[in-house]
Motif scaffolding. Structure first.
Motif, PDB file in Angstrom:
ATOM      1  N   ARG A  26      53.020  37.341  34.719  1.00  0.00           N
ATOM      2  CA  ARG A  26      53.163  38.786  34.629  1.00  0.00           C
ATOM      3  C   ARG A  26      53.358  39.373  36.020  1.00  0.00           C
ATOM      4  O   ARG A  26      52.863  38.836  37.011  1.00  0.00           O
ATOM      5  CB  ARG A  26      51.935  39.423  33.974  1.00  0.00           C
ATOM      6  CG  ARG A  26      51.730  39.017  32.521  1.00  0.00           C
ATOM      7  CD  ARG A  26      50.713  39.923  31.844  1.00  0.00           C
ATOM      8  NE  ARG A  26      50.417  39.493  30.488  1.00  0.00           N
ATOM      9  CZ  ARG A  26      51.165  39.763  29.440  1.00  0.00           C
ATOM     10  NH1 ARG A  26      52.268  40.478  29.606  1.00  0.00           N
ATOM     11  NH2 ARG A  26      50.822  39.343  28.245  1.00  0.00           N
ATOM     12  N   ARG A  27      54.065  40.496  36.048  1.00  0.00           N
ATOM     13  CA  ARG A  27      54.205  41.297  37.260  1.00  0.00           C
ATOM     14  C   ARG A  27      53.458  42.608  37.037  1.00  0.00           C
ATOM     15  O   ARG A  27      53.585  43.229  35.983  1.00  0.00           O
ATOM     16  CB  ARG A  27      55.670  41.580  37.567  1.00  0.00           C
ATOM     17  CG  ARG A  27      56.496  40.343  37.870  1.00  0.00           C
ATOM     18  CD  ARG A  27      57.961  40.717  38.018  1.00  0.00           C
ATOM     19  NE  ARG A  27      58.800  39.564  38.262  1.00  0.00           N
ATOM     20  CZ  ARG A  27      59.174  39.153  39.468  1.00  0.00           C
ATOM     21  NH1 ARG A  27      58.778  39.834  40.539  1.00  0.00           N
ATOM     22  NH2 ARG A  27      59.938  38.097  39.616  1.00  0.00           N
ATOM     23  N   SER A  28      52.705  43.022  38.027  1.00  0.00           N
ATOM     24  CA  SER A  28      51.948  44.265  37.895  1.00  0.00           C
ATOM     25  C   SER A  28      51.700  44.869  39.266  1.00  0.00           C
ATOM     26  O   SER A  28      51.956  44.244  40.302  1.00  0.00           O
ATOM     27  CB  SER A  28      50.613  44.013  37.175  1.00  0.00           C
ATOM     28  OG  SER A  28      49.806  43.111  37.924  1.00  0.00           O
ATOM     29  N   VAL A  29      51.192  46.107  39.260  1.00  0.00           N
ATOM     30  CA  VAL A  29      50.813  46.803  40.493  1.00  0.00           C
ATOM     31  C   VAL A  29      49.300  46.975  40.474  1.00  0.00           C
ATOM     32  O   VAL A  29      48.744  47.557  39.528  1.00  0.00           O
ATOM     33  CB  VAL A  29      51.519  48.175  40.589  1.00  0.00           C
ATOM     34  CG1 VAL A  29      51.099  48.899  41.867  1.00  0.00           C
ATOM     35  CG2 VAL A  29      53.030  47.994  40.553  1.00  0.00           C
ATOM     36  N   GLU A  30      48.626  46.435  41.471  1.00  0.00           N
ATOM     37  CA  GLU A  30      47.171  46.416  41.498  1.00  0.00           C
ATOM     38  C   GLU A  30      46.667  47.031  42.803  1.00  0.00           C
ATOM     39  O   GLU A  30      47.358  47.001  43.838  1.00  0.00           O
ATOM     40  CB  GLU A  30      46.665  44.964  41.397  1.00  0.00           C
ATOM     41  CG  GLU A  30      47.139  44.216  40.170  1.00  0.00           C
ATOM     42  CD  GLU A  30      46.454  44.660  38.904  1.00  0.00           C
ATOM     43  OE1 GLU A  30      45.445  45.393  39.005  1.00  0.00           O
ATOM     44  OE2 GLU A  30      46.927  44.278  37.813  1.00  0.00           O
TER      45      GLU A  30
END
Length: 412
Positions: free
Chosen positions: A132-136
């Motif tokens: 998955r790609r996400s912004v954290e």
């Protein structure tokens, strides 16, 4: 689900419909099903007349809910057991409560799926690694340097990361979530709908039912996901609207429904019955019907090929030699009338094409509620015997295991 007027009929029966009970969308969907041979819709003086062919199940339209009950060959209380047998899946423990009631067998298939899904939940859903790609706000996994540089311009308050974690949001579980949702639109039982809704909330779902079906077609079972196979079998049946491989079509229906073509079900039953019946005596089924089958050439158009529903290889008196025996499933009332000329011609061709020349033999297997039956047709011409056709009536009120033992004793 909005209230819909129930319309109940049996296979081969018809029922009248008022003109305002079918929307134009419903008429289009019914005509599509008519093109597949599931039912017939014709206009009459008072509106419409809907006639079921050799089809049972539930069809949910815009204003009516059509329930087609089994009438001819397989009693309602036995239908689910024979269906599970044809699909090669274990009969769930709830089978002792199964009987087709006024709401049709769609509730029963939904209950079978629910039972398997609840078992998987008790055991724990399978998890696998998902990218998955996400912004954290903090660094997890690996930093996506290109995304960070082009989207955040070097700022570090939010980080673009790529993670690879074990999750339950995988296709093995998604197809079950989609099937549970599809079952909700079919069931008429409030208690069952409540249980289906609860289970559907736990499972992830595929983007569309079509995506779930494509995933099922790609699924290969290993020791990691073998326990999912029974649940996937019922899910495929629901998502295809009754049309699983070898049972209806590969395309399903265009309306919300669960329609099962009884002739296709009977063919699947006979293939398994015959193969299992001769196994203990050294026989086995011939995959693909022995190569190219019987081919017709020289006519207009392309060459045509046809095969029996099942071709058995049986040991002969000489253990080094084997004989071929063609079996054909006929979903017809051969317990009440004679074998048609067309079927006699067909079976004579099978016997001539596959069986030994000195004794061309073929077998018809038909459903016969109430008792097993056997008779033998001898077809003779001016020059002697043309072939022998054994007509076997299988008692569909018994269990598949009892029917298997009887066929084995006849074919031995």
């Amino acid at each position: 689900m909005p209230d819909r007027t129930p319309v109940r009929l049996g296979e081969y029966e018809s029922a009248p419909l008022e003109p305002d009970q079918l929307t134009p969308r419903d008429v289009d969907r019914l005509h599509a099903l008519q093109a597949r041979g599931c039912l017939t819709l014709t206009p009459d003086r008072t509106g419409w007349r809907l006639k079921a062919n050799a089809t049972v199940g539930v069809l949910v339209l815009d204003r009516v809910r059509v329930v087609i009950a089994p009438k001819f060959a397989i009693p309602g209380e036995q239908l689910m057991s024979w269906l599970a047998y044809a699909l090669g899946t274990p009969v769930p423990a709830t089978a002792r409560w199964w009987a087709t009631g006024p709401d049709g067998y769609a509730d029963l298939v939904a209950a079978a799926l629910l039972e398997q899904c609840e078992r998987l939940l008790r055991e724990g859903l399978r998890r696998d690694y998902v990218r998955r790609r996400s912004v954290e706000p903090v660094l997890r996994g690996r930093l996506d340097v290109a995304a960070q540089a082009t989207r955040r311009y070097g700022q570090l308050d939010q980080l673009h990361v790529r993670t690879f974690d074990r999750e339950a949001d995988i296709w093995d579980n998604r197809v079950l979530g989609s099937a549970l949702k599809a079952a909700l639109s079919l069931t008429a039982s409030p208690d069952l709908a409540r249980a289906l809704h609860g289970a559907a909330g736990v499972f992830p779902q595929a983007p569309t039912p079509a995506a779930a079906l494509r995933a099922l077609d790609r699924t290969h079972y290993t020791r990691l996901n073998a326990r999912y196979q029974p649940a996937h079998t019922w899910a495929r049946l629901l998502l295809r609207g009754g049309g699983v491989t070898d049972l209806l079509t590969g395309h399903g229906t265009t309306a919300d429904g669960l329609l099962l073509a009884m002739p296709a079900l009977w063919e699947a039953v006979v293939r398994r019955l015959g193969t299992e019946a001769v196994g203990p005596h050294g026989g086995h089924g011939v995959p693909g019907g022995s190569g190219v089958g019987i081919t017709v050439r020289g006519d207009l158009g392309n060459a045509s090929t046809f095969r029996p529903d099942l071709l058995l290889s049986l040991p002969g008196h000489d253990t080094a030699l084997r004989t071929l025996l063609p079996l054909d499933a006929k979903y017809k009332r051969y317990d009440r009338h004679g074998v048609s000329a067309a079927d006699v011609h067909q079976l004579l061709t099978y016997g001539s094409g596959y069986a030994s020349a000195d004794a061309p033999t073929a077998v018809i297997v038909h459903p016969q509620p109430g008792s097993h039956a056997q008779r033998t047709l001898q077809v003779r011409g001016p020059k002697g015997l043309l072939g022998i056709i054994h007509v076997l009536g299988v008692d569909t009120r018994t269990t598949p295991e009892q029917a298997t033992a009887w066929i084995g004793s006849v074919l031995r």
